[in-house]
Scaffold this active site. Structure first.
Site, PDB file in Angstrom:
ATOM      1  N   GLY A  75       1.195  -1.372   0.031  1.00 16.93           N
ATOM      2  CA  GLY A  75       0.200   0.038  -0.020  1.00 16.93           C
ATOM      3  C   GLY A  75       1.278   1.404   0.111  1.00 16.93           C
ATOM      4  N   GLY A 131       0.388   5.839   0.222  1.00 17.51           N
ATOM      5  CA  GLY A 131      -0.099   6.770   0.616  1.00 17.51           C
ATOM      6  C   GLY A 131       0.251   8.420   0.720  1.00 17.51           C
ATOM      7  N   GLY A 154       3.744   7.805   3.004  1.00 19.69           N
ATOM      8  CA  GLY A 154       4.447   7.399   3.146  1.00 19.69           C
ATOM      9  C   GLY A 154       4.004   5.675   2.224  1.00 19.69           C
ATOM     10  N   VAL A 180       3.361   1.495   2.810  1.00 25.05           N
ATOM     11  CA  VAL A 180       3.281   0.559   3.398  1.00 25.05           C
ATOM     12  C   VAL A 180       3.616  -1.300   2.872  1.00 25.05           C
ATOM     13  CG1 VAL A 180       1.682  -1.320   5.202  1.00 25.05           C
ATOM     14  CG2 VAL A 180       1.094   1.709   5.324  1.00 25.05           C
ATOM     15  N   LYS A 212       5.182   1.223   8.140  1.00 27.44           N
ATOM     16  CA  LYS A 212       5.253   1.646   7.538  1.00 27.44           C
ATOM     17  C   LYS A 212       6.191   2.994   7.182  1.00 27.44           C
ATOM     18  CE  LYS A 212       1.313   5.540   7.551  1.00 27.44           C
ATOM     19  NZ  LYS A 212       0.017   6.015   8.682  1.00 27.44           N
ATOM     20  N   ASP A 237      -9.391  11.352  11.420  1.00 26.62           N
ATOM     21  CA  ASP A 237      -9.947  11.609  10.075  1.00 26.62           C
ATOM     22  C   ASP A 237     -10.233   9.887   9.934  1.00 26.62           C
ATOM     23  OD1 ASP A 237      -8.927  12.004   7.713  1.00 26.62           O
ATOM     24  OD2 ASP A 237      -7.514  10.638   7.497  1.00 26.62           O
TER      25      ASP A 237
END
Length: 701
Positions: A276, A278, A281, A283, A298, A391
């Site tokens: 993953g 974002g 950063g 993952v 992460k 969030d």
């Protein structure tokens, strides 16, 4: 399209293969994605009894194996035509389907596949099963799991009458039994194919693929510069004609491959594959050097480290999670800081996020309430520690499996703040989940998180978001001024709680602990399910904004558009998850600004013909030649609802798709989308082709 002879199973593609046909499907009772394996060969009564007995034994055996290692066998039986079938959990695409879409797979993903194969084959060997390696399945989280094996009788049938996988070792082709060394060869042949895009022993080299494997001494050069020479050397050894020259076990092969491509994280960890990414950063799935225990890391982007813009948030996320042990918060193990590299080391969660999980299956109201109660429980612990998350949204909720049940874990505390330090001058969060007081540029509080949880609950239970806007400004105004409409079918007590969470006045909202208690009671009480089950299809994944101006002026109301155009625009919004799979939005969405190209979706002009209860959607192959093209997806349109019909993307050479099982007299409309295209879509969007299945003529008496 349903499967003749098996009730409750809806096919997502046509069955293929002989003597055992396979097809992706959905179990209609709960919406779980499955694979059906149907025996097409004629079997006598004794053979059918053997298959049924072996299926029962296999199903019981797999119950004792971690479903994250081998996917379970969900059901088996005999269909209405007397044919044996198996039903297996199948929460993603087979690795060979990924290969068909991508052409060649990343080295790190192949290393992850090697680990999954080794773990699965080791678990089967412990149960006394040593045979052909089962298929590998790529989850939406980009992690890989082994599918269930065939029972011995069906494995023998496949070997005798089937075409094989193309990866059988020469000794098995010569009549010998499977051994761990033979499994090493089969795995290495698959991994070579995933890396190069073709088998290590192509038919052209010796007439047939089987003959090539029997006589070839060495695979061709690996014509791919990003594959390390060490990886090529490891695979060449595993593909030796002499079983004694290969690695002893698939685990030994997997360890060699993973070590050859692993990215070191200091002296304690190895990162194996990216699962993953974002704005802040990446993952990675990895392991501890000592003992090999799986971890997730992460890793903060190096650019942000140099700029110093996100390091404070990153450190704060670690400190918050490290002092909040809770069953519904992601557990962190370590904070890595060395040589300018920073990472949070945490538990590896295989199930993906809540949006991905819910897209794979139907969730009843009780199941939704249970997951929401768990999220609220984790949030209550956060608030009890004096922290505001800021969030809360489906992307920041991971779903694990514990004792066969889904468990929600709240994650991503990168913008969380202590209550005493929550004053701010910026709008921070995700617009679709932003509380009115934050949209009005006031300080966040635990009530702000409860509001975001209410939006998530509304979306989960109502199949849509409570508020929309053509842009961020309009969406923030909607949070300030509009009241969410009550969805049909929700019991009073459920709607009362959601409405309370969405109250404009923070003081009128319940606490996270109160929400958790009421949702848990709802989930176990039963009355929640008085209404019809809902299908959770969360819409486009919204990005967190770290800075925005305060509440804007009121926008003008956009002119009403034709309904089919709004649906089509919604259909071409593609959400790239943390992994495998592409999710399509199925709800009203504003179009991009004039002149802005759609970067990955391209609507295709299509036609449809009907033959009884089957419809054939056809289109020209022109889009397959456009730059960036990855494949076609076909959707069914029913009112404002959309449903993806194709289980995986169709290739450039495919120009039609057949949909079976239409309801007589029902109008059906379809869309075809070309995925990946980087040129602008046509200015005039094509309308959806529609047909009405004919009604049966009454029989004369």
């Amino acid at each position: 399209m349903s499967l003749p002879g098996i009730d409750g199973i809806r096919l997502l593609g046509s069955p293929s293969g002989r003597p055992i046909a396979t097809a992706p499907a959905v179990r209609e009772a709960d919406g779980v994605q499955v694979q059906i394996m149907l025996v097409l060969a004629e079997l006598d009564a004794a053979a059918i009894r053997r298959v049924r007995a072996e299926c029962s034994h296999l199903e019981a055996m797999l119950v004792d194996i971690d479903p994250e290692v081998i996917l379970p066998l969900l059901d088996h039986g005999i269909d209405a035509l007397g044919r044996p079938y198996l039903l297996a959990a199948w929460p993603g695409a087979e690795v060979t389907e990924e290969l068909a879409v991508q052409g060649r797979l990343p080295v790190t993903m192949v290393a992850a596949a090697a680990k999954a194969a080794a773990d699965g084959l080791e678990a089967l060997a412990a149960k006394g099963m040593v045979g052909p390696p089962p298929a590998l399945v790529v989850h939406e989280s980009r992690l890989v799991t082994m599918g269930p094996p065939l029972p011995p009788g069906l494995a023998e049938l496949e070997a005798a009458q089937g075409d094989g996988t193309g990866h059988e070792p020469p000794e098995v082709l010569g009549g010998s039994d499977w051994t761990p060394a033979g499994q090493v060869y089969a795995c290495a042949s698959l991994f070579w194919t995933l890396l190069s895009g073709q088998s290590p022993f192509t038919p052209g080299r010796a007439g047939t693929s089987a003959l090539a494997r029997l006589v070839s001494r060495d695979p061709p050069p690996m014509r791919r510069s990003d594959v390390p020479e060490q990886v090529v050397a490891i695979l060449r050894r595993a593909l030796s004609m002499d079983p004694a020259s290969r690695h002893a076990t698939p685990a030994e092969l997997a360890t060699a491959l993973r070590d050859a491509v692993a990215r070191p994280l200091g002296s304690l960890y190895l990162l194996d594959s990216q699962i993953g990414q974002g704005a802040c950063g990446e993952v990675w799935a990895g392991r501890r050097r000592s003992g090999g225990a799986p971890i997730a890391a992460k890793v903060l982007r190096p650019q942000l480290v140099r700029e110093g813009t996100e390091l404070g948030r990153f450190v704060r996320e670690y400190h918050i999670l490290s002092r909040l042990p809770h069953p519904h918060l992601v557990r962190v193990d370590d904070f890595f800081a060395q040589g300018g590299e920073y990472a949070i080391v945490m538990d590896l969660i295989r199930g993906g996020n809540l949006r991905q999980f819910a897209a794979r299956r139907k969730l009843s109201t009780a199941e939704s309430a249970s997951l929401l109660a768990q999220i609220a429980g984790g949030l209550a612990a956060v608030h009890g520690a004096g922290v505001v998350h800021r969030d809360v949204k489906p992307e920041n909720v991971l779903v694990a499996q514990r004792d066969g049940q889904p468990v929600a874990l709240l994650s991503d505390f990168g913008i969380a703040r202590p209550l005493e330090d929550s004053e701010h001058t910026q709008v921070i969060g995700t617009p679709a989940y932003l509380a009115p007081e934050l949209a009005a540029d006031r300080a966040p509080s635990p009530a702000s998180d409860v509001y975001a949880l209410g939006v998530t609950a509304y979306e989960l239970l109502a199949d849509r978001k409570p508020f929309y806007g053509k842009d961020i400004d309009a969406l923030l105004l909607a949070h300030l001024d509009q009241h969410a409409a009550r969805p049909a079918g929700l019991p009073d007590e459920v709607w009362d709680l959601i409405a309370a969470c969405l109250a404009k006045d923070p003081a009128r909202r319940p606490s996270a602990a109160q929400v958790a208690a009421r949702l848990a009671r709802f989930a176990s009480s039963g009355p929640l399910d008085a209404g019809a089950e809902t299908t959770y299809r969360l819409e486009d994944e919204s990005a967190t904004i770290l800075s925005a101006h305060p509440a804007p002026s009121r926008p003008e109301r956009p002119a009403r558009r034709r309904r089919w155009r709004r649906i089509l625009v919604a259909a071409i919004v593609v959400v790239a998850g943390l992994t495998a799979g592409i999710l399509f939005a199925a709800k009203e969405k504003s179009p991009p600004p004039a002149g802005e190209p759609s970067r990955s979706q391209y609507p295709v002009l299509a036609t449809v013909t009907v033959d009884g209860t089957a419809a054939t959607v056809s289109w020209r192959p022109d889009a397959g030649t456009l730059p960036g093209f990855q494949g076609y997806l076909v959707f069914d349109v029913n009112g404002d609802q959309m449903r993806q019909l194709t289980a995986t993307m169709l290739g450039a050479n495919v120009t039609d798709f057949t949909v079976e099982g239409l309801r007589a007299g029902r109008k059906a409309c379809f869309y075809v989308i070309a995925v990946g295209v980087t040129v602008s879509p046509p200015a005039q969007l094509p309308p959806p082709p529609c047909i009405t299945a004919p009604t049966a003529k009454p029989s004369s008496t």
